[in-house]
Design a protein around this motif. Structure first.
Motif, PDB file in Angstrom:
ATOM      1  N   HIS A   1       0.833  -1.210   0.000  1.00 11.99           N
ATOM      2  CA  HIS A   1       0.000   0.000   0.000  1.00 11.99           C
ATOM      3  C   HIS A   1       0.871   1.264   0.000  1.00 11.99           C
TER       4      HIS A   1
ATOM      5  N   TYR B   1      -8.339   2.076   4.472  1.00 11.66           N
ATOM      6  CA  TYR B   1      -8.263   0.897   3.607  1.00 11.66           C
ATOM      7  C   TYR B   1      -8.257  -0.385   4.443  1.00 11.66           C
TER       8      TYR B   1
ATOM      9  N   TYR C   1       3.197  10.176   2.221  1.00 13.11           N
ATOM     10  CA  TYR C   1       2.172   9.159   2.451  1.00 13.11           C
ATOM     11  C   TYR C   1       1.205   9.686   3.499  1.00 13.11           C
ATOM     12  N   ASN C   2      -0.022   9.168   3.456  1.00 11.70           N
ATOM     13  CA  ASN C   2      -1.062   9.551   4.406  1.00 11.70           C
ATOM     14  C   ASN C   2      -1.523   8.290   5.121  1.00 11.70           C
ATOM     15  N   PHE C   3      -1.064   8.118   6.348  1.00  8.91           N
ATOM     16  CA  PHE C   3      -1.342   6.876   7.066  1.00  8.91           C
ATOM     17  C   PHE C   3      -2.831   6.695   7.328  1.00  8.91           C
ATOM     18  N   ASP C   4      -3.577   7.778   7.480  1.00  8.55           N
ATOM     19  CA  ASP C   4      -5.021   7.654   7.671  1.00  8.55           C
ATOM     20  C   ASP C   4      -5.688   7.009   6.459  1.00  8.55           C
ATOM     21  N   ASN C   5      -5.142   7.286   5.275  1.00  4.84           N
ATOM     22  CA  ASN C   5      -5.676   6.625   4.085  1.00  4.84           C
ATOM     23  C   ASN C   5      -5.474   5.112   4.190  1.00  4.84           C
ATOM     24  N   TYR C   6      -4.304   4.726   4.675  1.00  2.00           N
ATOM     25  CA  TYR C   6      -4.070   3.292   4.827  1.00  2.00           C
ATOM     26  C   TYR C   6      -5.007   2.691   5.864  1.00  2.00           C
TER      27      TYR C   6
ATOM     28  N   ASP D   1       0.394   4.181   1.117  1.00  2.00           N
ATOM     29  CA  ASP D   1       0.299   5.028   2.310  1.00  2.00           C
ATOM     30  C   ASP D   1       0.755   4.321   3.584  1.00  2.00           C
ATOM     31  N   TYR D   2       1.404   3.169   3.425  1.00  2.00           N
ATOM     32  CA  TYR D   2       2.027   2.541   4.576  1.00  2.00           C
ATOM     33  C   TYR D   2       3.481   3.010   4.639  1.00  2.00           C
TER      34      TYR D   2
END
Length: 434
Positions: A136, A168, A160-165, A138-139
């Motif tokens: 992924h 998911y 990267y946007n960890f909240d997006n991950y 965003d990880y």
């Protein structure tokens, strides 16, 4: 405000503390390079060099019914399959990614096939889901001590946007809990460094899982790694503490107690050789005799064993694993009453084996013969209602002779007229007490 409900907890754990023995299945793209499930991380393989395994994945020999029959024959009562491992590849038809089995040449939903086959054999079903995801975008990659690209400078300033991950990840867990019927277990793996507990939005995740699967059992790795215990050892576990402790590749010296002295449920996850995923060169398989004795050890300490198989790229469980499971099954067929529904007891561990207990029945596991009769320490004659050899129900009468007269507080028995025990792995004697 979350409040731990011990009554509900005890009820959902009843099958887990009864069944005691399960099958872990690690399977994915890593079966093709055949150097273990961590191959992408340990060899720091770039994404572009890992994708060819995705384009090749087509396990033509995969027969989930065959796997399920083998598990049942071995005496396993539940199973856990890796729905998604650390490489992010999904063995289920997720709507949230293209990195899934239904887009490979195989084309079918393996999770669904596994669930159908194991349920048909009466085996309870669980799914493993990795909190990590090396696919992924965003990880976190650079600097993360697990990620294959941890040392790749080109990832250093990659945004990267960890909240997006997390959205998911939560979405995929929702899919698993919604689209595949009743699940008995969810096996999350694993927390580390700063990624623990609410870093995963763990309370929200567990709340969602339990709303969709009210009776599901969850391991403790949202809160800790395999080496930790977490708040489950306290009187007020956190919402994401999970239901049991999950020691990995080790059997604890004793069982676990919480802050009030109550037994804590636990499960040792163990490989047959030295890898979870298929590793072609790893032939360091534990003999069936050892695994049987270690299963007994787990139960004698109020724990479970989750024993792993790592199928190869064609979908075959290795021949060595099959042979081991068949030998375990032969022993379980005769002796499973000393495993299912059993736990430990307050008696000290005997020198010649171990003791498991179910209600008023003590099961003496004799793993080493004695001279002058086998001592069943911890009980007296006036407590004994009957003694039986568990494998065939043979009556065993306590020895009464001048040899044992000096030990009036110990019951002695003889189970063979030769120097060999009836079962050279573990001869089980059932003592039914009054």
């Amino acid at each position: 405000m979350y409040k731990f409900d011990r009554e509900k907890y005890d009820k959902r754990m009843q099958w887990f503390t009864h069944d005691r023995f399960g099958m872990f299945i690690h399977w994915g793209l890593y079966a093709i390079p055949a150097r273990g499930e961590w191959v992408r991380s340990t060899e720091e393989i770039p994404e572009e060099d890992y994708i060819p395994f995705f384009n090749e994945f087509n396990p033509k020999d995969f027969d989930p019914k065959k796997w399920a029959r083998l598990a049942k024959q071995a005496g396993m009562k539940y199973a856990v399959l890796t729905a998604k491992h650390h490489d992010g590849f999904c063995l289920f038809d997720s709507a949230l990614t293209d990195w899934k089995v239904t887009n490979t040449p195989y084309g079918k939903d393996i999770v669904r096939e596994y669930l159908d086959a194991f349920r048909a054999e009466g085996i309870k079903v669980g799914l493993y889901y990795s909190l990590l995801d090396w696919h992924h975008p965003d990880y976190p990659a650079y600097g993360d001590r697990q990620h294959p690209m941890r040392n790749n400078i080109t990832y250093k300033d990659k945004p990267y946007n960890f909240d997006n991950y997390l959205d998911y990840m939560h979405g995929q867990v929702r899919e698993l809990c919604t689209n595949y019927g009743k699940l008995d277990m969810m096996w999350f793996d694993f927390s580390y460094d700063d990624l623990t507990g609410e870093a995963w939005r763990a309370s929200e995740l567990v709340r969602m899982v339990r709303s969709l699967q009210p009776d599901i059992i969850i391991d403790n790795r949202l809160e800790v790694s395999g080496s930790g215990f977490g708040s489950i050892a306290t009187d007020e576990p956190l919402e994401y503490s999970g239901d049991y402790v999950s020691p990995e590749q080790i059997i604890p010296q004793t069982g676990f107690k919480d802050s009030r002295g109550r037994n804590i449920c636990w499960e040792a996850c163990i490989t047959m050789n030295d890898n979870w995923g298929y590793c072609a060169k790893d032939k360091n398989f534990k003999p069936a005799e050892m695994i049987i004795k270690k299963l007994v050890e787990c139960v004698s300490k109020n724990g479970n064993m989750l024993l792993n198989v790592g199928p190869d790229a064609r979908g075959n469980i290795p021949a060595e694993s099959v042979e081991i499971l068949e030998k375990i099954g032969a022993w379980m067929q005769k002796n499973s009453d000393s495993i299912y529904g059993c736990g430990g007891c307050d008696l000290p561990k005997p020198e010649n084996g171990r003791i498991t207990k179910n209600g008023k029945t003590l099961y003496y596991h004799i793993m080493e013969n004695s001279i002058g009769g086998i001592p069943l320490q911890g009980i007296s004659l006036d407590e004994v209602e009957s003694i039986r050899l568990i494998s065939d129900g043979t009556e065993i009468k306590p020895l009464k002779n001048w040899i044992v007269e000096n030990y009036p507080d110990v019951v002695f028995v003889q189970v063979s007229n030769t120097v060999k025990l009836p079962d050279d792995i573990d001869t089980v004697i059932a003592v039914h007490t009054k």
